[in-house]
Design an enzyme around this catalytic site. Structure first.
Site, PDB file in Angstrom:
ATOM      1  N   ASP A  29     -18.676  -4.608   2.184  1.00 29.69           N
ATOM      2  CA  ASP A  29     -18.155  -3.926   0.993  1.00 29.69           C
ATOM      3  C   ASP A  29     -19.060  -4.238  -0.200  1.00 29.69           C
ATOM      4  O   ASP A  29     -19.493  -5.374  -0.400  1.00 29.69           O
ATOM      5  CB  ASP A  29     -16.714  -4.383   0.712  1.00 29.69           C
ATOM      6  CG  ASP A  29     -15.985  -3.445  -0.233  1.00 29.69           C
ATOM      7  OD1 ASP A  29     -15.051  -2.763   0.200  1.00 29.69           O
ATOM      8  OD2 ASP A  29     -16.363  -3.408  -1.433  1.00 29.69           O
ATOM      9  N   HIS A  45     -15.078  11.858  10.799  1.00 32.97           N
ATOM     10  CA  HIS A  45     -14.308  11.851   9.547  1.00 32.97           C
ATOM     11  C   HIS A  45     -12.816  12.010   9.829  1.00 32.97           C
ATOM     12  O   HIS A  45     -12.379  13.015  10.373  1.00 32.97           O
ATOM     13  CB  HIS A  45     -14.770  12.952   8.589  1.00 32.97           C
ATOM     14  CG  HIS A  45     -14.038  12.910   7.287  1.00 32.97           C
ATOM     15  ND1 HIS A  45     -14.481  12.163   6.215  1.00 32.97           N
ATOM     16  CD2 HIS A  45     -12.865  13.460   6.897  1.00 32.97           C
ATOM     17  CE1 HIS A  45     -13.613  12.280   5.217  1.00 32.97           C
ATOM     18  NE2 HIS A  45     -12.623  13.070   5.613  1.00 32.97           N
ATOM     19  N   ASN A  85      -5.798   0.942   2.947  1.00 38.59           N
ATOM     20  CA  ASN A  85      -5.094   1.568   1.832  1.00 38.59           C
ATOM     21  C   ASN A  85      -4.934   3.060   2.125  1.00 38.59           C
ATOM     22  O   ASN A  85      -5.865   3.698   2.616  1.00 38.59           O
ATOM     23  CB  ASN A  85      -5.878   1.360   0.531  1.00 38.59           C
ATOM     24  CG  ASN A  85      -5.963  -0.105   0.150  1.00 38.59           C
ATOM     25  OD1 ASN A  85      -5.016  -0.859   0.351  1.00 38.59           O
ATOM     26  ND2 ASN A  85      -7.103  -0.517  -0.397  1.00 38.59           N
ATOM     27  N   HIS A  98     -10.665   3.782   6.635  1.00 39.32           N
ATOM     28  CA  HIS A  98     -11.408   2.532   6.734  1.00 39.32           C
ATOM     29  C   HIS A  98     -10.449   1.364   6.757  1.00 39.32           C
ATOM     30  O   HIS A  98      -9.376   1.412   6.168  1.00 39.32           O
ATOM     31  CB  HIS A  98     -12.419   2.372   5.587  1.00 39.32           C
ATOM     32  CG  HIS A  98     -11.837   2.532   4.217  1.00 39.32           C
ATOM     33  ND1 HIS A  98     -11.543   3.762   3.679  1.00 39.32           N
ATOM     34  CD2 HIS A  98     -11.488   1.626   3.277  1.00 39.32           C
ATOM     35  CE1 HIS A  98     -11.049   3.614   2.460  1.00 39.32           C
ATOM     36  NE2 HIS A  98     -10.987   2.316   2.187  1.00 39.32           N
ATOM     37  N   HIS A 100     -10.354  -2.657   5.898  1.00 42.27           N
ATOM     38  CA  HIS A 100     -10.997  -3.802   5.256  1.00 42.27           C
ATOM     39  C   HIS A 100     -10.784  -5.028   6.149  1.00 42.27           C
ATOM     40  O   HIS A 100      -9.660  -5.279   6.596  1.00 42.27           O
ATOM     41  CB  HIS A 100     -10.347  -4.100   3.900  1.00 42.27           C
ATOM     42  CG  HIS A 100     -10.429  -3.001   2.888  1.00 42.27           C
ATOM     43  ND1 HIS A 100     -11.305  -3.039   1.811  1.00 42.27           N
ATOM     44  CD2 HIS A 100      -9.747  -1.834   2.771  1.00 42.27           C
ATOM     45  CE1 HIS A 100     -11.125  -1.938   1.077  1.00 42.27           C
ATOM     46  NE2 HIS A 100     -10.188  -1.200   1.629  1.00 42.27           N
TER      47      HIS A 100
HETATM   48  P1  AMP Z   1     -10.295   1.695  -0.775  1.00 43.20           P
HETATM   49  O1  AMP Z   1     -10.049   1.366  -2.218  1.00 43.20           O
HETATM   50  O2  AMP Z   1      -9.317   1.082   0.179  1.00 43.20           O
HETATM   51  O3  AMP Z   1     -10.463   3.188  -0.562  1.00 43.20           O
HETATM   52  O4  AMP Z   1     -11.656   0.998  -0.400  1.00 43.20           O
HETATM   53  C1  AMP Z   1     -12.899   1.546  -0.660  1.00 43.20           C
HETATM   54  C2  AMP Z   1     -13.869   0.406  -0.656  1.00 43.20           C
HETATM   55  O5  AMP Z   1     -15.167   0.954  -0.558  1.00 43.20           O
HETATM   56  C3  AMP Z   1     -13.827  -0.474  -1.903  1.00 43.20           C
HETATM   57  O6  AMP Z   1     -13.520  -1.821  -1.530  1.00 43.20           O
HETATM   58  C4  AMP Z   1     -15.242  -0.335  -2.471  1.00 43.20           C
HETATM   59  O7  AMP Z   1     -15.734  -1.538  -3.011  1.00 43.20           O
HETATM   60  C5  AMP Z   1     -16.021   0.090  -1.240  1.00 43.20           C
HETATM   61  N1  AMP Z   1     -17.234   0.843  -1.521  1.00 43.20           N
HETATM   62  C6  AMP Z   1     -17.402   1.886  -2.384  1.00 43.20           C
HETATM   63  N2  AMP Z   1     -18.669   2.336  -2.340  1.00 43.20           N
HETATM   64  C7  AMP Z   1     -19.316   1.570  -1.428  1.00 43.20           C
HETATM   65  C8  AMP Z   1     -20.648   1.537  -0.930  1.00 43.20           C
HETATM   66  N3  AMP Z   1     -21.602   2.402  -1.357  1.00 43.20           N
HETATM   67  N4  AMP Z   1     -20.983   0.604  -0.006  1.00 43.20           N
HETATM   68  C9  AMP Z   1     -20.053  -0.279   0.430  1.00 43.20           C
HETATM   69  N5  AMP Z   1     -18.771  -0.287   0.010  1.00 43.20           N
HETATM   70  C10 AMP Z   1     -18.407   0.616  -0.907  1.00 43.20           C
HETATM   71 ZN    ZN Z   2     -16.121  10.990   5.820  1.00 44.14          ZN
END
Ligand code: AMP
Ligand code: ZN
Length: 112
Positions: A29, A45, A85, A98, A100
């Site tokens: 992340d 997707h 989430n 995704h 985490h």
């Molecule tokens: P969510 O808020 O559950 O949708 O999680 C999205 C996650 O993607 C967040 O924890 C962000 O920090 C992470 N994120 C956003 N852009 C990137 C990126 N380019 N590379 C890696 N992680 C990312």
């Molecule tokens: Zn996608």
């Protein structure tokens, strides 16, 4: 479709890959919320947990088969947390399913 994680999977946007197989991809992340924080995504997707159905369930099963391997490779020998989430109230910011993986310290007991 304009999807950040689809672009990461295709290599159009750089990421720090930690795992990849036929159906899933895992990367660190960009804004870690724990000493170890990575994201595991299906290569196909899928918008969120809400969009999982019987046709995509095998992709989700593959992710959960990969998660213990990824956690072990990241040194998470004493436990970790897996979070997804969903939607507005779940504060989902990227609309590609995704999970985490959070760990590397004793995590907060407070989840909400
Ligand atoms: P969510 O808020 O559950 O949708 O999680 C999205 C996650 O993607 C967040 O924890 C962000 O920090 C992470 N994120 C956003 N852009 C990137 C990126 N380019 N590379 C890696 N992680 C990312
Ligand atoms: Zn996608």
């Amino acid at each position: 479709m304009d999807c950040l994680f689809c672009a990461i999977i295709k290599g159009e946007i750089p990421s720090k890959k930690v795992y990849e197989d036929d159906s899933c991809y895992a990367f660190l992340d960009i804004n870690p919320q724990a000493p170890v924080h990575c994201l595991v995504v299906p290569k196909e997707h899928i918008a969120s947990v809400d969009a999982i159905n019987s046709e995509s369930a095998d992709k989700v099963a593959a992710i959960f088969t990969a998660i213990p391997k990824i956690a072990a490779s990241l040194g998470l020998t004493n436990g970790y947390r897996v979070v997804s989430n969903i939607g507005e109230d779940g504060c989902q910011s990227v609309k590609h399913l995704h999970f985490h993986i959070l760990g590397g310290k004793k995590l907060s007991e407070n989840m909400a």
